[in-house]
Design a protein around this motif. Structure first.
Motif, PDB file in Angstrom:
ATOM      1  N   PHE A  23       0.614  -1.449  -0.134  1.00 17.25           N
ATOM      2  CA  PHE A  23       0.356  -0.081   0.052  1.00 17.25           C
ATOM      3  C   PHE A  23       0.814   1.257   0.175  1.00 17.25           C
ATOM      4  CE2 PHE A  23      -2.422   2.461   3.302  1.00 17.25           C
ATOM      5  CZ  PHE A  23      -3.569   3.292   1.985  1.00 17.25           C
ATOM      6  N   GLU A  25       0.528   5.208  -0.184  1.00 12.58           N
ATOM      7  CA  GLU A  25      -0.502   6.378  -0.207  1.00 12.58           C
ATOM      8  C   GLU A  25       0.223   7.758  -0.314  1.00 12.58           C
ATOM      9  OE1 GLU A  25      -2.984   6.737   3.298  1.00 12.58           O
ATOM     10  OE2 GLU A  25      -4.719   8.025   2.450  1.00 12.58           O
ATOM     11  N   LEU A  27       1.145  10.089   1.527  1.00 17.20           N
ATOM     12  CA  LEU A  27       0.929  10.303   3.255  1.00 17.20           C
ATOM     13  C   LEU A  27       2.497  10.916   3.277  1.00 17.20           C
ATOM     14  CD1 LEU A  27      -0.589   7.989   5.040  1.00 17.20           C
ATOM     15  CD2 LEU A  27       1.268   9.625   5.722  1.00 17.20           C
ATOM     16  N   GLY A  70      -6.150   4.679   1.281  1.00 16.25           N
ATOM     17  CA  GLY A  70      -6.029   5.645   1.831  1.00 16.25           C
ATOM     18  C   GLY A  70      -7.246   6.975   2.153  1.00 16.25           C
ATOM     19  N   CYS A  71      -7.008   7.248   2.983  1.00 12.59           N
ATOM     20  CA  CYS A  71      -7.458   8.427   3.330  1.00 12.59           C
ATOM     21  C   CYS A  71      -7.522   9.536   2.422  1.00 12.59           C
ATOM     22  CB  CYS A  71      -7.855   9.268   4.721  1.00 12.59           C
ATOM     23  SG  CYS A  71      -8.163   8.624   5.967  1.00 12.59           S
ATOM     24  N   TRP A  96      -3.457  14.746   5.587  1.00 12.21           N
ATOM     25  CA  TRP A  96      -1.658  14.004   6.138  1.00 12.21           C
ATOM     26  C   TRP A  96      -0.598  15.456   6.365  1.00 12.21           C
ATOM     27  CZ3 TRP A  96      -2.763  10.098   8.447  1.00 12.21           C
ATOM     28  CH2 TRP A  96      -3.807   9.091   7.757  1.00 12.21           C
ATOM     29  N   ASN A 172     -12.690   4.287   0.578  1.00 14.56           N
ATOM     30  CA  ASN A 172     -11.868   4.069   1.555  1.00 14.56           C
ATOM     31  C   ASN A 172     -12.796   4.942   2.939  1.00 14.56           C
ATOM     32  OD1 ASN A 172      -9.498   3.059   2.663  1.00 14.56           O
ATOM     33  ND2 ASN A 172      -9.011   5.329   3.230  1.00 14.56           N
ATOM     34  N   GLU A 173     -12.399   4.121   4.002  1.00 16.89           N
ATOM     35  CA  GLU A 173     -13.034   4.088   4.614  1.00 16.89           C
ATOM     36  C   GLU A 173     -14.295   4.895   5.259  1.00 16.89           C
ATOM     37  OE1 GLU A 173      -9.255   5.005   7.512  1.00 16.89           O
ATOM     38  OE2 GLU A 173      -9.201   3.160   7.632  1.00 16.89           O
ATOM     39  N   TYR A 239      -5.624  -2.325  12.358  1.00 13.94           N
ATOM     40  CA  TYR A 239      -4.201  -2.347  13.110  1.00 13.94           C
ATOM     41  C   TYR A 239      -3.887  -2.668  14.594  1.00 13.94           C
ATOM     42  CZ  TYR A 239      -3.713   0.887   8.779  1.00 13.94           C
ATOM     43  OH  TYR A 239      -3.637   1.480   7.351  1.00 13.94           O
ATOM     44  N   GLU A 295      -5.336  -2.942   4.463  1.00 12.81           N
ATOM     45  CA  GLU A 295      -4.811  -1.826   5.468  1.00 12.81           C
ATOM     46  C   GLU A 295      -4.625  -2.889   7.106  1.00 12.81           C
ATOM     47  OE1 GLU A 295      -5.816   1.264   6.393  1.00 12.81           O
ATOM     48  OE2 GLU A 295      -6.147   2.602   4.208  1.00 12.81           O
ATOM     49  N   TRP A 299       0.951  -0.108  14.212  1.00 10.42           N
ATOM     50  CA  TRP A 299       0.634   1.581  13.876  1.00 10.42           C
ATOM     51  C   TRP A 299       1.517   1.627  15.718  1.00 10.42           C
ATOM     52  CZ3 TRP A 299      -3.723   4.100  11.128  1.00 10.42           C
ATOM     53  CH2 TRP A 299      -3.051   5.899  11.499  1.00 10.42           C
ATOM     54  N   GLN A 344       3.226   1.087   5.468  1.00 11.37           N
ATOM     55  CA  GLN A 344       2.704   1.325   3.906  1.00 11.37           C
ATOM     56  C   GLN A 344       3.878   0.584   3.639  1.00 11.37           C
ATOM     57  OE1 GLN A 344       1.468   5.059   3.017  1.00 11.37           O
ATOM     58  NE2 GLN A 344      -0.394   4.436   4.517  1.00 11.37           N
ATOM     59  N   LEU A 349       4.545   3.676   8.839  1.00 13.29           N
ATOM     60  CA  LEU A 349       3.282   2.332  10.094  1.00 13.29           C
ATOM     61  C   LEU A 349       4.640   1.634   9.395  1.00 13.29           C
ATOM     62  CD1 LEU A 349      -0.269   3.772   8.814  1.00 13.29           C
ATOM     63  CD2 LEU A 349       1.515   4.146  11.056  1.00 13.29           C
TER      64      LEU A 349
HETATM   65  O1  AHR Z   1      -2.501   4.449   6.498  1.00 16.15           O
HETATM   66  C1  AHR Z   1      -3.091   5.244   7.203  1.00 16.15           C
HETATM   67  C2  AHR Z   1      -4.195   5.439   6.981  1.00 16.15           C
HETATM   68  O2  AHR Z   1      -5.107   4.392   7.833  1.00 16.15           O
HETATM   69  C3  AHR Z   1      -4.970   5.411   5.820  1.00 16.15           C
HETATM   70  O3  AHR Z   1      -5.043   6.675   5.071  1.00 16.15           O
HETATM   71  C4  AHR Z   1      -6.060   5.281   6.300  1.00 16.15           C
HETATM   72  O4  AHR Z   1      -7.288   4.572   5.217  1.00 16.15           O
HETATM   73  C5  AHR Z   1      -6.386   4.615   7.760  1.00 16.15           C
HETATM   74  O5  AHR Z   1      -6.848   5.005   8.210  1.00 16.15           O
END
Ligand code: AHR
Length: 482
Positions: A23, A25, A27, A70-71, A96, A172-173, A239, A295, A299, A344, A349
């Motif tokens: 993954f 992102e 970020l 991701g977000c 982010w 996503n989410e 996570y 995901e 974390w 990721q 992470l």
């Molecule tokens: O991986 C970090 C974030 O964790 C992602 O952007 C989101 O989908 C999750 O909450």
């Protein structure tokens, strides 16, 4: 001496290579610095993508990369990221760290990355703040072989042939950063958006609905009930934490109880998959719809002095334990779990790789993926027996080669295991990752403190295999059948 019986004739399903997905992102320093350095960088690159990272990822045979979030995905407007770099829109990455996003890494650059790594593309579309038309046009832009407004625009931007989009996520989410929706509302939106994720070639796009957060079984139930017939997969995010979201433990120099609390949190994956699968079985008894754990991973607290919005954390032998036992759990549920994407890939992470300027290091987690390569697309074998409670294992077969992988997360004790196979055993050897300390890790000053090594703890006597698993180790034993 513990004994594991391996029945090489009893095959219990295929372990999809996509379980080893990554993954990436927008970020922190995942995409920019970690992957993209730009064509003018002094860091060796091909078309802007750093080659040390590509080479490392190729070596572990990364099968698929999820992008752009991701977000971030639910704030991403793909048209900002195509065309000449100098014309691309600069935006703020509100989720982010509020940093500037140049959009220099866009659709073309992502597929370039996939091509260089040899990975399939998993694109995550924007439902939270994007329109149906925007999603429909992105799919057309990427995959339409013939004449069309979007395909012609792709050609103007330098790409004649369409790309293959193997997987496409619709939001996503959506229960959180992707729009704070209720499952009933999302299920209807999913049905609508996915209608326009069209197949322009015979390569069918595998469509993934946004699934639950951790143990939100109601989300799974409602979305499956209302939309299962329109999806190929549904996601799950979990996570591993040392205690809770408000108190994330440090990645290094942690107390002994956080060794075990993190591992306990990772082990919860088994229960989550079992319960979510039970719900999925109600609507999809044939196991057509995949559970896509897109995901997962540790974390932990960010490295001291780094931007909290960048989620940059170190990675130790403890994270290697998390990776190993989670992969073992995925193998166990290989019928339902058709893909997983660790979070990721670089600098965020539980990463494979960390970078600092031109330097790059491989993490203990990287070496687990390396040790587990033989399980990709292999056949899972029935294996049963006693081990210490702190040992987790998985066994699979590919051609005539059986691979047994173990994680011994006991802090001080080895585990002695006899492998009892129902076939004549040929050559046997092993490789291992062993932590001298509980937070053994690599850093830029000392990049090879912990690396994969040849394993001398495996012996064959009278056709039987004896393995001594050191404490804090991940071991793969390779057995050639005769
Ligand atoms: O991986 C970090 C974030 O964790 C992602 O952007 C989101 O989908 C999750 O909450």
């Amino acid at each position: 001496m513990n004994k594991i019986k391996i029945n090489t004739a009893r095959e219990t399903g295929k372990i999809s290579k996509y379980i080893y997905g990554q993954f990436a992102e927008h970020l922190g320093r995942c995409i920019y610095e970690g992957v993209w350095v730009g064509p003018d960088s002094d860091i060796p690159n091909k078309n802007g993508i750093r080659q040390d990272v590509v080479e490392a990822l190729r070596a572990i045979k990364v099968p698929v990369i999820r992008w752009p979030g991701g977000c971030f995905a639910d704030e991403y407007h793909w048209k900002d990221g195509v065309g000449p770099l100098e014309n691309r829109k600069t935006i703020v990455n509100t989720h982010w760290g509020g940093v500037t996003e140049t959009n220099y890494f866009g659709t073309h650059e992502f597929f370039e990355l996939c091509e260089q790594v040899g990975a399939e593309a998993y694109i995550n579309g924007n439902v939270g703040s994007g329109t149906v038309q925007e999603m429909q046009e992105w799919v057309e832009y990427m995959t339409m072989p013939g004449e069309s407004p979007m395909a012609n625009w792709r050609r103007e931007n330098g790409r004649e042939e369409p790309w293959n989009v193997k997987f496409f996520g619709v939001g996503n989410e959506s229960w959180g950063c992707g729009g704070n929706m209720r499952p009933e509302y999302y299920a209807d939106l999913y049905r609508r958006y996915q209608t326009y994720v069209r197949n322009y070639t015979s390569d069918r796009i595998y469509k993934i609905a946004c699934g639950p957060n951790i143990d939100d079984y109601n989300w799974m139930d409602v979305v499956m009930k209302n939309a299962h017939q329109f999806m190929d997969g549904i996601s799950l995010h979990h996570y591993s934490l040392t205690s809770n979201w408000e108190n994330k433990g440090p990645a290094t120099d942690f107390p002994e109880e956080e060794w075990f609390s993190l591992i306990k949190s990772a082990n919860k994956m088994d229960e989550l998959i079992t319960k979510h699968s039970t719900i999925m079985d109600l609507y999809d008894p044939e196991e057509r719809v995949g559970l896509i754990v897109d995901e997962w991973g540790s974390w932990l607290a960010v490295e001291p002095g780094t931007n909290p919005g960048f989620l940059y954390q170190q990675n130790t032998i403890r994270d290697a334990m998390v990776a190993s036992l989670t992969l073992n759990i995925f193998h166990k549920h290989a019928g339902r779990v058709q893909m997983a994407n660790i979070a990721q890939m670089v600098n965020v992470l539980q990463s494979m790789i960390l970078t600092e300027g031109e330097k790059m290091i491989k993490t203990p987690t990287y070496y687990v993926f390396d040790l587990y390569k033989n399980h990709m697309d292999a056949t899972r074998l029935d294996a049963i027996g006693e081990t210490k409670e702190t040992t987790s294992y998985t066994v699979s077969k590919q051609d005539q080669m059986v691979t047994a992988s173990f994680c011994n997360y006991h802090l001080t004790e080895a585990d002695e295991v006899e492998l009892d196979l129902d076939c004549v055993v040929g050559t046997v050897w092993g490789e291992a990752l062993i932590g001298e300390t509980m937070d053994a890790h690599n850093n830029f000053e000392n990049p090879e403190q912990i690396v994969k090594q040849a394993f001398d703890g495996v012996k064959v006597m009278d056709g039987k295999i004896f393995v001594t698993l050191p404490p804090k180790s991940v071991v793969s034993v390779y057995i050639e059948g005769k």
